[in-house]
Design an enzyme around this catalytic site. Sequence first.
Site, PDB file in Angstrom:
ATOM      1  N   LYS A  43      14.883  45.026  20.336  1.00  0.00           N
ATOM      2  CA  LYS A  43      13.614  44.806  21.029  1.00  0.00           C
ATOM      3  C   LYS A  43      12.456  45.228  20.130  1.00  0.00           C
ATOM      4  O   LYS A  43      12.482  46.271  19.501  1.00  0.00           O
ATOM      5  CB  LYS A  43      13.593  45.649  22.317  1.00  0.00           C
ATOM      6  CG  LYS A  43      12.317  45.529  23.128  1.00  0.00           C
ATOM      7  CD  LYS A  43      12.392  46.432  24.351  1.00  0.00           C
ATOM      8  CE  LYS A  43      11.103  46.389  25.147  1.00  0.00           C
ATOM      9  NZ  LYS A  43      11.144  47.306  26.311  1.00  0.00           N
ATOM     10  N   ARG A  76      22.823  52.774  29.985  1.00  0.00           N
ATOM     11  CA  ARG A  76      22.197  53.084  28.688  1.00  0.00           C
ATOM     12  C   ARG A  76      21.660  54.513  28.691  1.00  0.00           C
ATOM     13  O   ARG A  76      21.845  55.265  27.731  1.00  0.00           O
ATOM     14  CB  ARG A  76      21.089  52.076  28.424  1.00  0.00           C
ATOM     15  CG  ARG A  76      20.230  52.348  27.191  1.00  0.00           C
ATOM     16  CD  ARG A  76      19.290  51.154  26.978  1.00  0.00           C
ATOM     17  NE  ARG A  76      18.086  51.487  26.234  1.00  0.00           N
ATOM     18  CZ  ARG A  76      17.992  51.484  24.900  1.00  0.00           C
ATOM     19  NH1 ARG A  76      19.053  51.190  24.175  1.00  0.00           N
ATOM     20  NH2 ARG A  76      16.841  51.766  24.307  1.00  0.00           N
ATOM     21  N   HIS A 115      14.575  52.876  19.660  1.00  0.00           N
ATOM     22  CA  HIS A 115      13.242  53.192  20.168  1.00  0.00           C
ATOM     23  C   HIS A 115      12.207  53.091  19.048  1.00  0.00           C
ATOM     24  O   HIS A 115      12.490  53.423  17.900  1.00  0.00           O
ATOM     25  CB  HIS A 115      13.204  54.619  20.732  1.00  0.00           C
ATOM     26  CG  HIS A 115      13.898  54.757  22.042  1.00  0.00           C
ATOM     27  ND1 HIS A 115      14.326  55.977  22.535  1.00  0.00           N
ATOM     28  CD2 HIS A 115      14.240  53.837  22.978  1.00  0.00           C
ATOM     29  CE1 HIS A 115      14.900  55.792  23.712  1.00  0.00           C
ATOM     30  NE2 HIS A 115      14.866  54.508  23.998  1.00  0.00           N
ATOM     31  N   HIS A 140      20.770  49.495  32.927  1.00  0.00           N
ATOM     32  CA  HIS A 140      19.865  50.347  32.157  1.00  0.00           C
ATOM     33  C   HIS A 140      20.204  51.824  32.342  1.00  0.00           C
ATOM     34  O   HIS A 140      20.033  52.627  31.422  1.00  0.00           O
ATOM     35  CB  HIS A 140      18.414  50.083  32.544  1.00  0.00           C
ATOM     36  CG  HIS A 140      17.444  50.483  31.469  1.00  0.00           C
ATOM     37  ND1 HIS A 140      17.431  49.880  30.229  1.00  0.00           N
ATOM     38  CD2 HIS A 140      16.484  51.446  31.420  1.00  0.00           C
ATOM     39  CE1 HIS A 140      16.493  50.438  29.480  1.00  0.00           C
ATOM     40  NE2 HIS A 140      15.912  51.387  30.170  1.00  0.00           N
ATOM     41  N   TYR A 176      15.356  62.253  27.186  1.00  0.00           N
ATOM     42  CA  TYR A 176      16.699  62.821  27.228  1.00  0.00           C
ATOM     43  C   TYR A 176      16.722  64.319  26.957  1.00  0.00           C
ATOM     44  O   TYR A 176      17.721  64.985  27.225  1.00  0.00           O
ATOM     45  CB  TYR A 176      17.599  62.049  26.252  1.00  0.00           C
ATOM     46  CG  TYR A 176      17.506  60.569  26.530  1.00  0.00           C
ATOM     47  CD1 TYR A 176      17.986  60.044  27.729  1.00  0.00           C
ATOM     48  CD2 TYR A 176      16.852  59.716  25.654  1.00  0.00           C
ATOM     49  CE1 TYR A 176      17.842  58.704  28.029  1.00  0.00           C
ATOM     50  CE2 TYR A 176      16.711  58.366  25.941  1.00  0.00           C
ATOM     51  CZ  TYR A 176      17.203  57.873  27.138  1.00  0.00           C
ATOM     52  OH  TYR A 176      17.045  56.550  27.445  1.00  0.00           O
ATOM     53  N   ARG A 181      20.948  47.707  25.149  1.00  0.00           N
ATOM     54  CA  ARG A 181      20.193  47.135  26.266  1.00  0.00           C
ATOM     55  C   ARG A 181      20.951  45.901  26.773  1.00  0.00           C
ATOM     56  O   ARG A 181      21.720  45.279  26.026  1.00  0.00           O
ATOM     57  CB  ARG A 181      18.796  46.703  25.827  1.00  0.00           C
ATOM     58  CG  ARG A 181      17.920  47.818  25.278  1.00  0.00           C
ATOM     59  CD  ARG A 181      16.612  47.242  24.774  1.00  0.00           C
ATOM     60  NE  ARG A 181      15.681  48.278  24.329  1.00  0.00           N
ATOM     61  CZ  ARG A 181      15.605  48.744  23.088  1.00  0.00           C
ATOM     62  NH1 ARG A 181      16.429  48.263  22.157  1.00  0.00           N
ATOM     63  NH2 ARG A 181      14.723  49.678  22.765  1.00  0.00           N
TER      64      ARG A 181
END
Length: 358
Positions: free
Chosen positions: A229, A311, A333, A308, A342, A205
């Site tokens: 994150k 990414r 994630h 992003h 995806y 990120r």
Amino acid sequence: MNIQKIADRKLLDQRVIHMPWFVQQFIDYKLPDLSPSTLLEYIRDYEQFFGWLIAEGLSSAQKNTEITLHDLEVLHMNSIVGYRLHLTTRTEGTNSRITVSRKMSSLRSLFHYLSQIAEDEEFYPLLKRNIMAKVESKRIHKPKDTAAKLKGKILEEDELLDFIAYIHEGYRIDIENNKQALHSYELNKERDACIASLILNSGLRVSEVVNLNIEDIDVTNKLMYVYRKGNNDETFKSPVYFREQSKDELDAYLFLRQSRYRTPKKEKALFITLPNGQSEGKRMTKRAIQAMIIKYATRFGKPYLTVHKLRHSFATDYYLQNDIYKTKEQLGHASTETTEVYAHLTDKTMLEAIEKRS
């Protein structure tokens, strides 16, 4: 605490004091569990909501700190409907469905805390009536829908390498008649190619890129240590691997990081900028990295490409060669539900998924 969190925490402390006392109490309650960035978004959402209450005459307060619990208790459902209409149709630059959903979720969190968790001196809930409990929570961003929006707006297959090559050489040709742009490009091309390559070969990120320090990089083992994150342990950095393709860009940039950017030894940041007129380099900002990628992407012929989406480009390419659980781990994630995007991004992926079921 990482660089972005420090900045957001400072801004949070500055703005929360302009909130009603019960909002300040709510933020204190959430602080151990949520990042300053998330809580700052809460504050912005409450500022907008309270401003609307005052403007609509639904509170006699003159400023946000004067909003009372009673003001919230006596709200009717048509007031909440009116606020949603305000967000979607009556404000400048109307909000998307996702943004409106998030703002309503912020209000639900506050009202839930006030009515179910917080209590007064006699052990009664602070809020006796919770109008937000009646507001439906709708799932807006389904993985398949998100994938549909990304289709054609990410780099695929050879384009990943083509974009890095363009930063290395192609961009110079496009700006050769602009001396100022050319000077800036020659100064920063190795750094810029390194940043793009690192994202396209690891899926970081932008906040993770900004927070990288020089000691976080292990080029030999193709490994980085990053603040992920959602991880509130301020002392822990997660190991994240990058592909072999990034080693050359990292080596080239690291060779000139200190001399070209006049980087002082005390500066720990990996990616450095040297602003005009400054005698020393300093850490690049999130905004600078975002603007840099957009600059190259526009000339490359993909103006919709952002950090992003780089990414997303990595994630799609990586998912084609790995399973959903490895992809989830690589991207950091919290849930495989996020990673499902995806599985919908390429026909090849969907075909493979169908064949596995037959």
